[in-house]
Design a protein around this motif. Structure first.
Motif, PDB file in Angstrom:
ATOM      1  N   ALA A 106       0.836  -1.204   0.000  1.00  0.00           N
ATOM      2  CA  ALA A 106       0.000   0.000   0.000  1.00  0.00           C
ATOM      3  C   ALA A 106       0.866   1.248   0.000  1.00  0.00           C
ATOM      4  O   ALA A 106       1.763   1.416   0.808  1.00  0.00           O
ATOM      5  CB  ALA A 106      -0.911   0.000   1.221  1.00  0.00           C
ATOM      6  N   GLY A 107       0.548   2.142  -0.967  1.00  0.00           N
ATOM      7  CA  GLY A 107       1.266   3.407  -1.037  1.00  0.00           C
ATOM      8  C   GLY A 107       2.587   3.346  -1.768  1.00  0.00           C
ATOM      9  O   GLY A 107       3.301   4.337  -1.828  1.00  0.00           O
ATOM     10  N   LEU A 108       2.939   2.202  -2.362  1.00  0.00           N
ATOM     11  CA  LEU A 108       4.202   2.075  -3.071  1.00  0.00           C
ATOM     12  C   LEU A 108       3.969   2.014  -4.565  1.00  0.00           C
ATOM     13  O   LEU A 108       2.944   1.548  -5.031  1.00  0.00           O
ATOM     14  CB  LEU A 108       4.940   0.802  -2.634  1.00  0.00           C
ATOM     15  CG  LEU A 108       5.286   0.695  -1.158  1.00  0.00           C
ATOM     16  CD1 LEU A 108       6.031  -0.605  -0.916  1.00  0.00           C
ATOM     17  CD2 LEU A 108       6.146   1.855  -0.719  1.00  0.00           C
ATOM     18  N   THR A 109       4.929   2.462  -5.339  1.00  0.00           N
ATOM     19  CA  THR A 109       4.857   2.315  -6.783  1.00  0.00           C
ATOM     20  C   THR A 109       5.449   0.988  -7.188  1.00  0.00           C
ATOM     21  O   THR A 109       6.166   0.342  -6.425  1.00  0.00           O
ATOM     22  CB  THR A 109       5.655   3.433  -7.479  1.00  0.00           C
ATOM     23  OG1 THR A 109       7.041   3.256  -7.169  1.00  0.00           O
ATOM     24  CG2 THR A 109       5.207   4.807  -7.039  1.00  0.00           C
ATOM     25  N   GLY A 110       5.177   0.589  -8.456  1.00  0.00           N
ATOM     26  CA  GLY A 110       5.709  -0.674  -8.939  1.00  0.00           C
ATOM     27  C   GLY A 110       7.222  -0.704  -8.905  1.00  0.00           C
ATOM     28  O   GLY A 110       7.841  -1.709  -8.580  1.00  0.00           O
ATOM     29  N   ALA A 115      -8.100   4.530  -9.713  1.00  0.00           N
ATOM     30  CA  ALA A 115      -8.957   4.938  -8.607  1.00  0.00           C
ATOM     31  C   ALA A 115      -8.644   6.392  -8.262  1.00  0.00           C
ATOM     32  O   ALA A 115      -7.546   6.889  -8.534  1.00  0.00           O
ATOM     33  CB  ALA A 115      -8.740   4.039  -7.387  1.00  0.00           C
ATOM     34  N   SER A 116      -9.603   7.056  -7.675  1.00  0.00           N
ATOM     35  CA  SER A 116      -9.434   8.458  -7.312  1.00  0.00           C
ATOM     36  C   SER A 116      -8.332   8.605  -6.271  1.00  0.00           C
ATOM     37  O   SER A 116      -8.225   7.800  -5.347  1.00  0.00           O
ATOM     38  CB  SER A 116     -10.752   8.999  -6.765  1.00  0.00           C
ATOM     39  OG  SER A 116     -10.562  10.259  -6.171  1.00  0.00           O
ATOM     40  N   PRO A 117      -7.512   9.651  -6.388  1.00  0.00           N
ATOM     41  CA  PRO A 117      -6.456   9.858  -5.382  1.00  0.00           C
ATOM     42  C   PRO A 117      -7.008  10.110  -3.984  1.00  0.00           C
ATOM     43  O   PRO A 117      -6.293   9.906  -3.003  1.00  0.00           O
ATOM     44  CB  PRO A 117      -5.695  11.078  -5.919  1.00  0.00           C
ATOM     45  CG  PRO A 117      -6.607  11.736  -6.893  1.00  0.00           C
ATOM     46  CD  PRO A 117      -7.446  10.651  -7.474  1.00  0.00           C
ATOM     47  N   PRO A 129       3.167   7.981  -8.343  1.00  0.00           N
ATOM     48  CA  PRO A 129       3.652   8.835  -7.262  1.00  0.00           C
ATOM     49  C   PRO A 129       2.899  10.165  -7.196  1.00  0.00           C
ATOM     50  O   PRO A 129       2.427  10.689  -8.197  1.00  0.00           O
ATOM     51  CB  PRO A 129       5.134   9.037  -7.593  1.00  0.00           C
ATOM     52  CG  PRO A 129       5.317   8.574  -8.982  1.00  0.00           C
ATOM     53  CD  PRO A 129       4.220   7.648  -9.316  1.00  0.00           C
ATOM     54  N   THR A 130       2.814  10.711  -5.996  1.00  0.00           N
ATOM     55  CA  THR A 130       2.082  11.953  -5.756  1.00  0.00           C
ATOM     56  C   THR A 130       2.578  13.089  -6.644  1.00  0.00           C
ATOM     57  O   THR A 130       1.797  13.904  -7.128  1.00  0.00           O
ATOM     58  CB  THR A 130       2.207  12.366  -4.272  1.00  0.00           C
ATOM     59  OG1 THR A 130       1.783  11.281  -3.448  1.00  0.00           O
ATOM     60  CG2 THR A 130       1.376  13.588  -3.965  1.00  0.00           C
TER      61      THR A 130
END
Length: 357
Positions: free
Chosen positions: A9-13, A151-153, A179-180
């Motif tokens: 959760a919260g990580l990029t590939g 999905a929505s941020p 990423p943000t």
């Protein structure tokens, strides 16, 4: 309801792969592995092949303008229209994605509704997918779905999720996200590419599942509680990451042709399919002339060990190809001869030989 928070959760590939993959060297072609392909022409061309599910000798094809079609995989003939078309509750307009599992099926259509049916396609429930959308075949379990899409941020409080678990009450747990700091134009490019013909998910025999990221050929193996347990990269020597630098989305009538020209010039790694308890197959589309790709099959153990890479799929060529489903040593691939809607539609029944060695 208790939610198991995945360790991704919260990580990029890219972050997920770091420290988990070990730089496997490309494997030589497996001399004992070959693919036999039987081509079946679909009598009535689809508007646009996006998704397909196999049930025995039947193909369930969500056809955007023609509803959910059931097709005989032996002859290519239409057997029936499975669901009524319309905008009333329980009806489908513009069906695009279909996933079946856990005794039910879920359809995602152009109203951005998730519509749930039992195994006999009797209506159960529906709800708007205004905060989530499918990009490939959703993986349906008895209490949730795993979705490769967007999905929505607001759901994650950070970046835009592109892999997530969606529970029956509509709540979502992000697994991987852009990423943000990535700008919307760059995210849009990746959303366009990570669509029906590139990347996706499939279930494993032990109740877990596997996801392929087509941008990096990253393969992520999850357990039955949606926790990442392994990650590695595919080793097909012809794979090249997509060149997003030269792609600028076009938002007029020429946009589909422009996108098709660009995307078919990229290597397209398809959704993974489980061929056995410890064997997955991944179809790879290789650019082969303007608006065309030929296809190869890569085989891996779940630990990332290559069994064979670049095995030819004779005759599997076209301008829009998706992987439907697989069984023990078998894969069904569906596609169209051109990127243009309504072009000739084919199903290829692939049997993988030589696995016993």
């Amino acid at each position: 309801m208790n939610r198991h928070i995945p360790i991704t959760a919260g990580l990029t590939g890219a972050i997920c792969l770091a420290g988990l993959a070990s730089g496997l060297e490309p494997a030589a072609l497996g001399e004992s592995i070959r693919c036999e392909v039987r081509a079946v022409a679909i009598d009535r061309p689809a508007y646009m092949v996006v998704d397909a599910v196999v049930r025995g000798d039947r193909l369930l094809l969500p056809d955007y303008t023609n509803g959910l079609r059931e097709i005989d995989l032996g002859t290519g003939a239409d057997l029936r229209s499975v669901l009524p078309m319309g905008s009333k509750r329980g009806q489908v307009t513009g069906p695009q994605h279909l996933g079946c599992g856990g005794g039910r099926c879920v359809v995602f259509g152009d109203r951005y509704f998730w519509i749930y049916y039992n195994a006999g396609f009797e209506f159960i429930d529906e709800y708007p997918g205004l905060t989530t959308g499918a990009g490939a075949q959703p993986l349906v379990f008895a209490d949730r779905m795993v979705v490769a899409g967007t999905a929505s941020p607001e759901i994650s409080g950070g970046g835009v999720p592109f892999l997530f678990v969606q529970y029956d009450d509509g709540s979502v747990v992000p697994l991987q996200e852009y990423p943000t700091g990535m700008g919307i134009p760059e995210i849009a490019k990746r959303i366009h590419f990570q669509g029906p013909t590139a990347g996706g998910v499939d279930r494993l025999a032990d109740g877990g599942w596997v996801y392929v990221d087509p941008r990096s050929y990253g393969v992520f193996v999850f357990d039955r509680r949606d926790r990442l347990i392994r990650a590695w990269r595919g080793t097909n020597p012809r794979f090249r990451p997509p060149n997003f630098a030269v792609y600028e989305p076009v938002h007029d009538d020429s946009g589909r042709e422009y996108f098709s020209r660009w995307s078919l010039a990229q290597t397209q790694v398809k959704r993974p399919v489980a061929l056995g308890p410890d064997l997955i197959g991944i179809v790879v589309g290789i650019p082969d002339g303007e608006f065309q790709q030929r296809h190869e099959l890569d085989l891996y153990r779940l630990d990332g060990s290559p069994v064979a890479t670049g095995v030819d799929l004779p005759g599997v060529k076209g301008g829009r190809i998706v992987v439907a489903d697989a069984g023990l040593g078998k894969i069904v691939v569906v596609g169209q001869s051109s990127w243009e809607p309504g072009s000739k539609t084919m199903a290829w029944k692939v049997t993988v030989r030589g696995l016993e060695h």
